[in-house]
Design a protein around this motif. Structure first.
Motif, PDB file in Angstrom:
ATOM      1  N   PRO B 146       0.829  -1.210   0.000  1.00 30.14           N
ATOM      2  CA  PRO B 146       0.000   0.000   0.000  1.00 30.14           C
ATOM      3  C   PRO B 146       0.863   1.259   0.000  1.00 30.14           C
ATOM      4  O   PRO B 146       1.858   1.342   0.710  1.00 30.14           O
ATOM      5  CB  PRO B 146      -0.786  -0.119   1.302  1.00 30.14           C
ATOM      6  N   ILE B 147       0.445   2.213  -0.806  1.00 28.85           N
ATOM      7  CA  ILE B 147       1.260   3.400  -1.040  1.00 28.85           C
ATOM      8  C   ILE B 147       1.504   4.177   0.253  1.00 28.85           C
ATOM      9  O   ILE B 147       2.561   4.780   0.441  1.00 28.85           O
ATOM     10  CB  ILE B 147       0.605   4.295  -2.129  1.00 28.85           C
ATOM     11  N   ILE B 148       0.562   4.114   1.169  1.00 27.75           N
ATOM     12  CA  ILE B 148       0.737   4.872   2.408  1.00 27.75           C
ATOM     13  C   ILE B 148       1.894   4.295   3.218  1.00 27.75           C
ATOM     14  O   ILE B 148       2.642   5.018   3.879  1.00 27.75           O
ATOM     15  CB  ILE B 148      -0.583   4.880   3.219  1.00 27.75           C
ATOM     16  N   ILE B 149       2.082   2.978   3.144  1.00 28.15           N
ATOM     17  CA  ILE B 149       3.190   2.339   3.870  1.00 28.15           C
ATOM     18  C   ILE B 149       4.514   2.742   3.232  1.00 28.15           C
ATOM     19  O   ILE B 149       5.470   3.113   3.926  1.00 28.15           O
ATOM     20  CB  ILE B 149       3.009   0.812   3.876  1.00 28.15           C
ATOM     21  N   THR B 150       4.570   2.694   1.908  1.00 26.91           N
ATOM     22  CA  THR B 150       5.782   3.129   1.211  1.00 26.91           C
ATOM     23  C   THR B 150       6.119   4.569   1.578  1.00 26.91           C
ATOM     24  O   THR B 150       7.264   4.885   1.911  1.00 26.91           O
ATOM     25  CB  THR B 150       5.554   3.036  -0.307  1.00 26.91           C
TER      26      THR B 150
END
Lengths: 420, 317
Positions: B146-150
């Motif tokens: 998920p982009i938020i984790i990246t």
């Protein structure tokens, strides 16, 4: 053949006299190394710019030195004494001197925040006491108690002991709606403060619902595209690929424009007399908005894998079933559908994986009820600044996604990922 | 697809019902994208068709929102549009600056992703590649995580990029990657890599390795073989991978939100502001421009696909 290789293997030599077997092994080793060297630059790049940052994020979830770094004497006292020790003069002195230093270094807010995560209402205790720290003089116990009675609370000392260890599983507990009581035992949070587990469940349910709607909408389209002549299906495929290639923000914006109370859909419905002017539908800034917009955005990820599985299915199978007396429904259900299952699995898993971690669309069109777990991670990163809790939530989400990714690799194979 | 002659009346009804359902789903897919195009020419600050627009009255349409893109935030609108004015637009307009940033960041991250990704894909598609499955899983993971984790991870990493090698004593000289072009470019390159890997390895599946051996047996060094034999054949895959990588960067907002500063504002970042604060029809004019760009990209891809099919002798059925 077997005889020759068994008896002569040791005798076969290359032109320069080395045994063939070892020469072959060397050559294979070399070509292996060459292939690996080609991949190495990218692998190193991805490890440095992606794997390491995520590792750091995971570390952040179990490590918070907000207390231990700024309160060294108190931390040392906790390390020397067994749990449950009643604070002695040395402890009070350590606490008072640490507070004085922290006040001077302006880091007392960090300390208070760290303790406050475990025991709410303590941040102000630290900051207000620190304002008077310059006047502290022995006996320190009396000085601190004069500043605030609460310093005598054994629970506070228990909590400080817990947070004096920078490594802590407490943020994971918090992310799972659990906490530690004064004795250090793990207990559930009070009912009214349990939010994260429910949000995880909601995220997974919404993702499942979106996957289902994508399947329901995607299957007929993929089937149509797969059974039309190539000339027509290539043309219609553009209608699937254009949304796929269009900016996510553009698509989200379009839905905001379409679904607003004064938007195109509501206006059309009012003009058609389906609904009254006063009872315009609230379709955006809530869960409905999130579901509609995300279904639209993820639909191509369902259609493309389905299509690539359906295209090679020979139409003669269904025709054979029909000629043997099956009705069209039976032929579809018993003959066609089972052959599409790999595509159904691939598409559904992909859509589900992407939906579980979605951030942008819920943040823009979700309102209060349409927020997913990603949005809460962003909230803790940007607004509440509880980075350790954000990291713990991220670690749990990442764990779930990696399990799904592993299943995807097992069932579908990453090699079979197709993009248009 | 044509209805068989033996179809029963019920099947006929179902056949046409199904076509109608499919048409409705296509409408669902495409209408939201197309509807913003006419709306962006609205003369009024509304997000719906005014009566004048529906009557095709020219006064209902205007270019005012496109004009606003040039003049935001504070460029005078009522002066003659001479070279000096355009110069001011070029340097000061928020959207023009965002566009320049987007193109710059997109270009460099595409170059990094495409070069590294293509070389790696060559290695990955060799049959003797060790740990192929694991490495592939790692390289594709930026697309799955998920982009938020990246973005969160990069935020921590960029704050002190050398924290892990603190023992070397280099940490004080490392600086930060937050609020820097380099940071955004590296992050976007990482996000684009999976697409390059996927498209290039897909092209290499149909690639005849004996062509390489033939070139080598004729005395060509590996680099010559690559540029004269391999590259021309896998070029369509490389270009479509590069296009994917560019679009990924061009459309990315979350990483920019987390690690970039005001100076690295890109178009999506600017749109994000516009949508979150006070959504104005100016957003629709940007959206229209972006839709036109993606139609262009799609057309390029389609031409590439047809070309590679022709080269390989695969004729469309």
């Amino acid at each position: 053949m077997a005889d020759i290789s068994a008896s002569d293997a040791g005798l076969l030599k290359t032109s320069d006299g080395r045994p063939l077997k070892s020469a072959l092994a060397t050559a294979q080793q070399r070509s292996k190394r060459r292939a690996f060297l080609l991949v190495l630059p990218l692998l190193a790049f991805v490890i440095i710019t992606f794997i390491v940052p995520i590792g750091q994020l995971m570390h952040q979830a179990i490590y918070n030195d907000g207390f231990s770094a700024n309160m060294p004497r108190t931390t040392a006292w906790f390390a020397e004494t067994p749990p449950g020790t009643v604070p002695d003069d040395a402890a009070w002195e350590a606490l008072a001197l640490d507070l004085k230093d922290a006040a001077a270094a302006r880091s007392v807010g960090v300390v208070g925040t760290r303790v406050n995560y475990e025991m709410s209402g303590t941040r102000s205790l630290f900051t207000s006491t620190a304002r008077r720290a310059d006047d502290f003089a022995p006996p320190y116990r009396d000085a601190l108690l004069a500043a605030n009675e609460k310093w005598d609370d054994p629970n506070l000392w228990g909590t400080m002991r817990q947070v004096s260890d920078a490594y802590s599983a407490n943020f994971f507990l918090a992310a799972l709606d659990m906490t530690r009581d004064v004795n250090g035992d793990i207990v559930a949070m009070p009912e009214d403060r349990q939010i994260y587990v429910n949000l995880f469940v909601k995220t997974f349910l919404l993702a499942a619902l979106i996957t289902f709607t994508c399947f329901v909408l995607g299957f007929p389209i993929a089937h149509l595209l797969a059974t039309l002549p190539m000339k027509w299906s290539n043309l219609l495929m553009i209608l699937v690929l254009l949304p796929f290639w269009t900016s996510l923000l553009v698509r989200t914006t379009s839905w905001m424009v379409l679904l607003q109370q004064q938007g195109v859909v509501n206006n059309t419905l009012v003009a058609a007399g389906v609904i009254g002017d006063e009872s315009r539908l609230q379709m955006i800034y809530n869960q409905t908005g999130t579901i509609i917009a995300m279904t639209h955005i993820l639909l191509p990820f369902m259609i493309l894998p389905l299509y690539s599985v359906m295209r090679p299915i020979p139409p003669s199978y269904v025709r054979a079933a029909r000629s043997l007396g099956a009705t069209s429904w039976t032929a579809f259900r018993r003959v066609y559908l089972p052959q599409t299952l790999p595509g159904v699995g691939a598409g559904s898993l992909l859509v589900f994986i992407l939906a579980v971690g979605y951030y942008i669309t819920p943040a823009l069109v979700g309102g209060a009820s349409g927020q997913l777990i990603s949005n809460l991670i962003a909230f803790h990163m940007q607004d509440s600044l509880n980075w350790s809790l954000a990291s713990a939530l991220a670690a749990l989400l990442l764990g779930a996604v990696l399990v799904l990714y592993w299943i995807y690799d097992r069932l579908v194979g990453i090699d079979n990922l197709k993009l248009g | 697809m044509a209805l068989p002659v033996y179809a029963s009346p019920l099947e006929r009804i179902w056949h046409y019902t199904r076509l109608v359902i499919c048409a409705l789903i296509f409408l669902f897919l495409i209408a939201p994208i197309l509807i913003i195009i006419p709306l962006s020419f609205n003369a009024e600050p509304y997000f719906t068709f005014t009566e004048k627009m529906l009557a095709f009255d020219p006064s209902g349409y205007s270019l005012r929102w496109y004009d606003l893109l040039l003049t935001q935030p504070s460029i005078p609108n009522d002066v003659p549009r001479d070279a000096a004015w355009w110069g001011q637009v070029w340097t000061e307009s928020a959207w023009v600056r965002a566009a320049k940033n987007s193109v710059l960041i997109g270009f460099f991250s595409t170059v990094v992703a495409t070069v590294l990704g293509t070389i790696a894909a060559l290695g990955l598609s060799r049959p003797e590649m060790p740990y192929r499955r694991l490495i592939m899983a790692i390289l594709i993971s930026p697309m799955i995580v998920p982009i938020i984790i990246t973005a969160t991870g990069l935020f921590f990493f960029y704050s002190s990029p050398c924290a892990l090698i603190g023992w070397t004593g280099l940490e004080p000289y490392c600086g930060r990657l937050t609020s820097s072009y380099t940071g955004v470019v590296l992050a976007h390159a990482t996000l684009g890599i999976p697409f390059v890997i996927i498209t290039v390895t897909a092209t290499l599946i149909g690639f005849d390795q004996s062509l390489n051996r033939a070139a080598a047996s004729l005395g060509a060094p590996p680099t010559t073989t690559f540029f004269k034999v391999t590259m021309p054949l896998i070029l369509p895959g490389v270009i479509s991978g590069a296009l994917f990588a560019f679009v990924t960067s061009f459309d990315e907002v979350v990483v920019v939100l987390f690690v970039a500063a005001h100076d690295q504002q890109t178009i999506p970042r600017q749109m994000w502001n516009g949508i979150r604060e006070q959504i104005s029809p100016a957003i629709l004019s940007v959206a229209t421009i972006l839709v036109v760009i993606s139609i262009g990209m799609l057309a390029t891809l389609e031409i590439l696909r047809r070309r590679s099919e022709r080269l390989r002798g695969v004729t469309p059925m």
